[in-house]
Write an enzyme that holds these catalytic residues in place. Structure first.
Site, PDB file in Angstrom:
ATOM      1  N   ARG A  36      18.726 -29.958 -22.217  1.00 49.59           N
ATOM      2  CA  ARG A  36      18.718 -29.509 -23.739  1.00 49.59           C
ATOM      3  C   ARG A  36      19.314 -28.292 -24.167  1.00 49.59           C
ATOM      4  O   ARG A  36      20.154 -28.235 -24.939  1.00 49.59           O
ATOM      5  CB  ARG A  36      17.197 -29.675 -24.512  1.00 49.59           C
ATOM      6  CG  ARG A  36      16.953 -31.209 -24.429  1.00 49.59           C
ATOM      7  CD  ARG A  36      15.503 -31.341 -25.004  1.00 49.59           C
ATOM      8  NE  ARG A  36      14.514 -30.386 -24.324  1.00 49.59           N
ATOM      9  CZ  ARG A  36      13.452 -30.015 -24.963  1.00 49.59           C
ATOM     10  NH1 ARG A  36      13.081 -30.287 -25.992  1.00 49.59           N
ATOM     11  NH2 ARG A  36      12.507 -29.272 -24.236  1.00 49.59           N
ATOM     12  N   ASN A  51      14.619 -34.782 -25.756  1.00 45.95           N
ATOM     13  CA  ASN A  51      14.161 -35.500 -24.675  1.00 45.95           C
ATOM     14  C   ASN A  51      13.607 -36.944 -25.428  1.00 45.95           C
ATOM     15  O   ASN A  51      13.128 -36.777 -26.397  1.00 45.95           O
ATOM     16  CB  ASN A  51      13.055 -34.781 -24.113  1.00 45.95           C
ATOM     17  CG  ASN A  51      13.670 -33.664 -23.183  1.00 45.95           C
ATOM     18  OD1 ASN A  51      14.501 -33.573 -22.836  1.00 45.95           O
ATOM     19  ND2 ASN A  51      12.771 -32.733 -22.729  1.00 45.95           N
TER      20      ASN A  51
END
Length: 99
Positions: free
Chosen positions: A20, A38
């Site tokens: 990320r 996520n």
């Protein structure tokens, strides 16, 4: 220059490896708008908005990922402007909570 909004879902070893934050850095370096998060199924989901060429380059970067990741699949779909509403109000690009 045309604009694009793309919604991508990346699967493989993409959680717990800084994926990320890799996406956030790459998106900000390309001055893109959007978000990344996520998912509980182990995938990473993201929306990118900006010049079509920059969005295409961003998706290519997502296919590679950081060196510690292993991208097995990337689903790339058309996005819509409403998807951008999930990001933090004061940010062009946000890292969101897991869903």
């Amino acid at each position: 220059m045309s604009a694009a909004i793309r919604h991508v879902t990346i699967s493989g070893r993409v959680q717990g490896v800084g994926y990320r934050y890799f996406v956030e850095h790459e998106a900000r370096s390309r001055d893109l708008e959007g978000w990344v998060r996520n998912r509980r199924d182990g995938s990473v989901e993201a929306v990118f908005s900006g010049p079509a060429e920059a969005v295409t380059a961003m998706i290519a970067a997502c296919r590679r990922g950081p060196s510690s990741a292993r991208v097995e699949a990337l689903r790339d779909e058309s996005g819509n402007p409403d998807m951008l509403n999930l990001r933090e109000a004061s940010e062009r690009f946000s890292v969101l909570r897991t869903v």
